[in-house]
Design an enzyme around this catalytic site. Structure first.
Site, PDB file in Angstrom:
ATOM      1  N   CYS A 135       0.834  -1.206   0.000  1.00 45.57           N
ATOM      2  CA  CYS A 135       0.000   0.000   0.000  1.00 45.57           C
ATOM      3  C   CYS A 135       0.872   1.260   0.000  1.00 45.57           C
ATOM      4  O   CYS A 135       1.591   1.519   0.970  1.00 45.57           O
ATOM      5  CB  CYS A 135      -0.919  -0.051   1.229  1.00 45.57           C
ATOM      6  SG  CYS A 135      -1.772   1.494   1.596  1.00 45.57           S
ATOM      7  N   CYS A 150       0.171   3.708   2.837  1.00 48.08           N
ATOM      8  CA  CYS A 150       0.654   3.120   4.097  1.00 48.08           C
ATOM      9  C   CYS A 150       2.154   3.375   4.249  1.00 48.08           C
ATOM     10  O   CYS A 150       2.624   3.732   5.335  1.00 48.08           O
ATOM     11  CB  CYS A 150       0.405   1.616   4.137  1.00 48.08           C
ATOM     12  SG  CYS A 150      -1.337   1.134   4.074  1.00 48.08           S
TER      13      CYS A 150
END
Length: 144
Positions: free
Chosen positions: A69, A72
């Site tokens: 991600c 993230c």
């Protein structure tokens, strides 16, 4: 002496009692010796997270994330900065939803990164999307 606060060791799962005025003095687990208020995010498994969320008297914030991600990965250093700034007042942990997909489902995580904050054994707030350290600190400050 101030009232004791319960903290679950993020390594072994043992519940420890720490005087509130000693939370920022580097308390260690009485069983395994791990730092209880490390000042950095700690990777946890779902079992430890669930126990700490139910038991701890200090605000606990979990970042549900995955290595693939992009947002993230962008938020990770900011989450670390916030953990350092909040040492002694809150504990920040990370749970990898790629390694533990059932944990993301059981906590109702629909997108990542998502932060979930617990205080007093109850979920108090959740926030999806990447944030900068000052925003994370302010958000955690509202947990109660």
């Amino acid at each position: 002496m101030s009232a004791a606060r319960k903290l679950t060791c993020l390594d072994c799962g043992q519940v420890n009692r720490v005087p509130a005025d000693r939370l920022d003095a580097g308390p260690k687990c009485g069983t395994c010796g791990a730092a209880l208020m490390p000042g950095k995010p700690i990777e946890v498994d779902p079992k430890i997270l669930d126990k700490a969320a139910r038991t701890d008297d200090v605000p606990l914030v979990a970042d549900f994330w995955a290595p693939w991600c992009g947002p993230c990965r962008m938020m990770a250093p900011e989450f670390s900065k916030a953990a350092g700034a909040l040492k002694g007042r809150a504990r920040l942990v990370k749970l990898n939803t790629q390694d533990f997909p059932q944990a993301g489902a059981s906590h109702g995580i629909r997108g990542i990164p998502t932060m979930v904050g617990w205080a007093g054994g109850r979920e108090r707030a959740r926030q999806s999307g990447a944030m900068r350290a000052p925003e994370i600190e302010a958000w955690i400050g509202r947990l109660g």
